[in-house]
Design a protein around this motif. Structure first.
Motif: not given
Length: 321
Positions: A278-281, A187-195, A286-289, A179-185
């Protein structure tokens, strides 16, 4: 998959790494704190399974000079046909100062300036001048890798996430819930997100929560992660954890972490349940789990146990792409 695997010395990874592509894994990633360095496990992986994409998430910018970091990354990129992503971050005083004896100063500026230096160096430029947090008299890579490393930034909150979105190819993060991922995305504003996602493939909920509490108590009380979870809205619920930790009550701090927070931050359950988590992330953004395995009682310990966990969680086996 995150390397090194728990309980497996570097040389014993070969059979496991060679299997990863056939098991459906696309990448191997490292971190850097008090265990293995961020580059040697990736160099071994490049030799054993050259089709894998390699990545650091992350190596600190204050424990290597900018030129040495550029040379190391360029060399590894040249040895990695599957591509290489260099993740850099600020780390913190426990690693930079307490462990390495280096003053921890101006972390945001140092990450920003190192990112700009690396961009120029990987473009083949002769790099010289005052970057703000350091000055370079003159440097140029003698051999440029093609393609150059991708650059991502270890980021937890809007300041560093915004820098990653503006000037890097993305960000690396960890210890967050779905549930935190949308806020992180956002704030990132673009680009790939790895977790990096910590995964304990066990059906024993009591065991998983006990392991999770031991893992999470020091993390949630670290300066950067405490601020991260304040930003994510967990400050009030984590107040008893912090109060116990502040007076040296480590057991009390672990016990005070609510079950639902442990369950949100540590992926556990059967391999299929872990894969669904993981699929929910991924669905959340999340682009790269990158999985980081936590030993489970069903598998025992040592290289063969780690190998079996890798197999049981493989995308090819659990049907997740």
């Amino acid at each position: 998959m995150t390397l090194p695997l728990p309980g497996v010395p570097p040389y014993a990874h070969r059979r496991i790494v060679e299997e990863l592509p056939d098991l459906g894994y696309t990448d191997v990633w490292t971190g850097e704190a008090a265990g293995a360095d961020g580059f040697v496990p990736l160099a071994l992986a490049a030799a054993w399974a050259p089709e894998l994409h390699l990545g650091t998430a992350v190596v600190p910018v204050q424990t290597r000079g900018p030129a040495l970091l550029a040379m190391t990354a360029a060399t590894l990129a040249g040895a990695a046909p599957g591509g290489f992503t260099l993740g850099i971050g600020s780390s913190g005083p426990p690693f930079v100062t307490a462990t390495n004896g280096i003053p921890f100063e101006r972390p945001y500026q140092r990450v920003r300036d190192t990112l700009r230096f690396l961009r120029a160096a990987f473009a083949g430029e002769y790099v010289a001048g005052d970057f703000g947090s350091f000055r370079i008299e003159g440097f140029q890579l003698a051999a440029l890798p093609h393609p150059p490393p991708r650059l991502i930034v270890g980021a937890l909150r809007p300041g560093m996430l915004g820098l990653a979105g503006r000037e890097a190819d993305g960000a690396a993060t960890n210890f967050l819930a779905v549930e935190d991922v949308p806020a992180v995305v956002a704030a990132l504003g673009g680009g790939e997100l790895m977790a990096r996602l910590f995964v304990c493939p066990t059906r024993d909920v009591t065991y998983a929560r006990a392991v999770g509490r031991r893992l999470l108590a020091p993390i949630l009380n670290a300066r950067t992660y405490s601020a991260f979870h304040d930003w994510l809205g967990r400050g009030e619920r984590l107040a008893p954890v912090r109060a116990a930790w502040a007076v040296g009550d480590r057991a009390g701090a672990q016990a005070a972490i609510p079950d639902d927070i442990v369950d949100a931050l540590l992926v556990h359950g059967s391999p299929q349940e872990c894969a669904a988590h993981v699929a929910r992330y991924v669905a959340a953004g999340i682009d790269v789990p990158a999985l980081a395995l936590v030993p489970a009682p069903e598998f025992g310990g040592g290289p063969e146990a780690a190998r079996e966990m890798v197999r049981r969680l493989s995308p090819a086996r659990v049907g997740v792409s």
